[in-house]
Design an enzyme around this catalytic site. Structure first.
Site, PDB file in Angstrom:
ATOM      1  N   ASP A  46       0.837  -1.202   0.000  1.00 48.21           N
ATOM      2  CA  ASP A  46       0.000   0.000   0.000  1.00 48.21           C
ATOM      3  C   ASP A  46       0.869   1.249   0.000  1.00 48.21           C
ATOM      4  OD1 ASP A  46      -2.830   1.239   0.614  1.00 48.21           O
ATOM      5  OD2 ASP A  46      -1.420   2.247   1.950  1.00 48.21           O
ATOM      6  N   TYR A  51       3.141   9.775  -0.461  1.00 43.55           N
ATOM      7  CA  TYR A  51       4.219   9.150   0.319  1.00 43.55           C
ATOM      8  C   TYR A  51       5.592   9.371  -0.338  1.00 43.55           C
ATOM      9  CZ  TYR A  51       0.322   6.530   2.497  1.00 43.55           C
ATOM     10  OH  TYR A  51      -0.843   6.153   3.108  1.00 43.55           O
ATOM     11  N   LYS A  80      -2.767   5.915  -4.345  1.00 48.06           N
ATOM     12  CA  LYS A  80      -3.889   6.826  -4.049  1.00 48.06           C
ATOM     13  C   LYS A  80      -3.662   8.177  -4.705  1.00 48.06           C
ATOM     14  CE  LYS A  80      -3.748   4.683   0.547  1.00 48.06           C
ATOM     15  NZ  LYS A  80      -2.308   4.585   0.908  1.00 48.06           N
ATOM     16  N   HIS A 113      -7.664   9.511  -1.887  1.00 54.09           N
ATOM     17  CA  HIS A 113      -6.998   9.492  -0.581  1.00 54.09           C
ATOM     18  C   HIS A 113      -7.842  10.113   0.537  1.00 54.09           C
ATOM     19  CE1 HIS A 113      -2.638   9.148   1.048  1.00 54.09           C
ATOM     20  NE2 HIS A 113      -3.497   8.999   2.033  1.00 54.09           N
TER      21      HIS A 113
HETATM   22  P1  NAD Z   1       0.877   1.309  11.937  1.00 54.15           P
HETATM   23  O1  NAD Z   1      -0.273   1.272  12.859  1.00 54.15           O
HETATM   24  O2  NAD Z   1       1.018   0.278  10.894  1.00 54.15           O
HETATM   25  O3  NAD Z   1       2.150   1.377  12.856  1.00 54.15           O
HETATM   26  C1  NAD Z   1       3.435   1.382  12.314  1.00 54.15           C
HETATM   27  C2  NAD Z   1       4.478   1.557  13.410  1.00 54.15           C
HETATM   28  O4  NAD Z   1       4.342   0.525  14.392  1.00 54.15           O
HETATM   29  C3  NAD Z   1       5.866   1.369  12.797  1.00 54.15           C
HETATM   30  O5  NAD Z   1       6.458   2.623  12.610  1.00 54.15           O
HETATM   31  C4  NAD Z   1       6.616   0.542  13.784  1.00 54.15           C
HETATM   32  O6  NAD Z   1       7.441   1.388  14.554  1.00 54.15           O
HETATM   33  C5  NAD Z   1       5.596  -0.053  14.681  1.00 54.15           C
HETATM   34  N1  NAD Z   1       5.495  -1.521  14.492  1.00 54.15           N
HETATM   35  C6  NAD Z   1       5.128  -2.195  13.383  1.00 54.15           C
HETATM   36  N2  NAD Z   1       5.110  -3.514  13.607  1.00 54.15           N
HETATM   37  C7  NAD Z   1       5.480  -3.689  14.883  1.00 54.15           C
HETATM   38  C8  NAD Z   1       5.650  -4.821  15.703  1.00 54.15           C
HETATM   39  N3  NAD Z   1       5.420  -6.046  15.239  1.00 54.15           N
HETATM   40  N4  NAD Z   1       6.043  -4.633  16.982  1.00 54.15           N
HETATM   41  C9  NAD Z   1       6.277  -3.397  17.453  1.00 54.15           C
HETATM   42  N5  NAD Z   1       6.122  -2.285  16.734  1.00 54.15           N
HETATM   43  C10 NAD Z   1       5.733  -2.416  15.466  1.00 54.15           C
HETATM   44  O7  NAD Z   1       0.900   2.793  11.301  1.00 54.15           O
HETATM   45  P2  NAD Z   1       0.859   3.456   9.862  1.00 54.15           P
HETATM   46  O8  NAD Z   1       2.124   3.313   9.143  1.00 54.15           O
HETATM   47  O9  NAD Z   1       0.349   4.837  10.074  1.00 54.15           O
HETATM   48  O10 NAD Z   1      -0.305   2.669   9.079  1.00 54.15           O
HETATM   49  C11 NAD Z   1      -0.065   1.564   8.232  1.00 54.15           C
HETATM   50  C12 NAD Z   1      -0.243   1.927   6.778  1.00 54.15           C
HETATM   51  O11 NAD Z   1      -1.558   2.431   6.541  1.00 54.15           O
HETATM   52  C13 NAD Z   1       0.647   3.070   6.290  1.00 54.15           C
HETATM   53  O12 NAD Z   1       1.987   2.681   6.129  1.00 54.15           O
HETATM   54  C14 NAD Z   1      -0.047   3.460   5.026  1.00 54.15           C
HETATM   55  O13 NAD Z   1       0.255   2.530   3.992  1.00 54.15           O
HETATM   56  C15 NAD Z   1      -1.509   3.348   5.453  1.00 54.15           C
HETATM   57  N6  NAD Z   1      -2.060   4.665   5.879  1.00 54.15           N
HETATM   58  C16 NAD Z   1      -3.045   5.220   5.122  1.00 54.15           C
HETATM   59  C17 NAD Z   1      -3.592   6.430   5.472  1.00 54.15           C
HETATM   60  C18 NAD Z   1      -4.676   7.021   4.628  1.00 54.15           C
HETATM   61  O14 NAD Z   1      -5.020   8.199   4.819  1.00 54.15           O
HETATM   62  N7  NAD Z   1      -5.248   6.289   3.715  1.00 54.15           N
HETATM   63  C19 NAD Z   1      -3.143   7.126   6.621  1.00 54.15           C
HETATM   64  C20 NAD Z   1      -2.139   6.532   7.392  1.00 54.15           C
HETATM   65  C21 NAD Z   1      -1.622   5.308   7.020  1.00 54.15           C
END
Ligand code: NAD
Length: 277
Positions: A46, A51, A80, A113
């Site tokens: 994704d 990004y 997106k 988005h």
């Molecule tokens: P997330 O909830 O996936 O958290 C990611 C963070 O959690 C990482 O930086 C890492 O430090 C930690 N982490 C990951 N796996 C772990 C584990 N097993 N143990 C401990 N810590 C861990 O947060 P995110 O990146 O905001 O969301 C995931 C994805 O969703 C994004 O990368 C993006 O692709 C998408 N997203 C979309 C939107 C949107 O507006 N559509 C907004 C935000 C994110």
């Protein structure tokens, strides 16, 4: 199994688990994260124009295909269209730009988005055109509340196939869960781990200890059992593997209900109705 899918309303199969790459640095870091994920069995990535890492995602995808003997059809790539490109012509052009950066000739899923007021319906018509022309396998939206979905559906000839929203145990989105189920729209969770904020939660830690799994795995398994697509982000190989090791245990109905009960309607991201773009 790690490659388990949910079927979208047009018949396209979308993996329930994917790698998110928000805030993953363009270049070597994103290339490596994508390659680790695919090598460890992920089939879905994704990204988004905003990004600014589509080139690296594309490079990672191509190298991983070659190294793992995969074809493009075995992978599911999402991007997106950003808020500044939400006109009809500008959304069509943004799609070409994303493809060019990714070095791909189609996307599996293209999303609006954010539901920028007064703009997203024109962009939706552009996504319908891309879909009808066979340029993209599926189209959907992101950050749409029920009222945004109702609005776009009132002008749509094709219903969105996916709505990607902030969703985790403190924001379980019950209204959207009901509405999307009723309309055959797949719900996808962004920030499923609340960007790490949930990892110390006592109840989740308790359930994790009981299953001998990590809190991250409990949350991601909870998504899967709800039929919600989930896209945790990590740039760490061990965590990328950990976040995909979700198929050797099951949450009971009671565990599921206890996790559902953590809902506080609390966001870490902006409310789509009050996002000042
Ligand atoms: P997330 O909830 O996936 O958290 C990611 C963070 O959690 C990482 O930086 C890492 O430090 C930690 N982490 C990951 N796996 C772990 C584990 N097993 N143990 C401990 N810590 C861990 O947060 P995110 O990146 O905001 O969301 C995931 C994805 O969703 C994004 O990368 C993006 O692709 C998408 N997203 C979309 C939107 C949107 O507006 N559509 C907004 C935000 C994110």
């Amino acid at each position: 199994h790690i490659a388990d899918t949910v079927t979208l309303h047009n018949g396209v199969k979308m993996p329930l688990l994917g790698l998110g790459v928000y805030k993953v640095e363009e270049g070597a870091t994103v290339v490596q994260s994508v390659k680790w994920a695919i090598a460890h069995g992920y089939r879905s990535i994704d990204t988004a124009a905003i990004y600014k890492n589509e080139r690296g995602v594309g490079q990672g995808v191509r190298e991983a295909m070659q190294e793992n003997g995969l074809t493009r059809e075995q992978l599911f790539i999402t991007s997106k269209v950003w808020n500044s490109d939400l006109g009809y012509e500008s959304a069509l052009a943004a799609y070409e730009t994303s493809l060019e950066k990714l070095g791909l000739d189609y996307l599996d899923l293209y999303l609006i988005h954010w539901p920028v007021k007064g703009k997203y319906n024109d962009a939706w018509r552009a996504l319908e055109k891309l879909y009808q022309d066979g340029r993209v396998k599926a189209i959907g939206v992101s950050n749409f509340h029920v009222h945004h979905l109702e609005d776009v559906m009132s002008i749509a000839t094709i219903k969105p196939m996916v709505d990607q929203v902030e969703l985790h145990p403190r924001l379980t989105q019950p209204e959207l869960q009901r509405f999307t189920k009723e309309h055959g729209i797949v719900l996808e969770a962004w920030s499923p781990l609340m960007q790490g904020e949930l990892l110390g939660d006592p109840l989740l830690s308790d359930i994790a200890a009981k299953h001998g799994k990590s809190v991250a795995q409990i949350i991601l398994r909870w998504d899967l059992q709800h039929g919600v697509v989930t896209i945790p982000k990590s740039t760490n190989e061990k965590r990328i593997m950990e976040n995909a090791s979700l198929y050797d245990f099951e949450l009971s109905a009671e565990d599921m209900a206890r996790i559902d009960g953590l809902n506080e309607n609390r966001r870490i991201g902006p409310d789509p109705d009050n996002f000042n773009f």
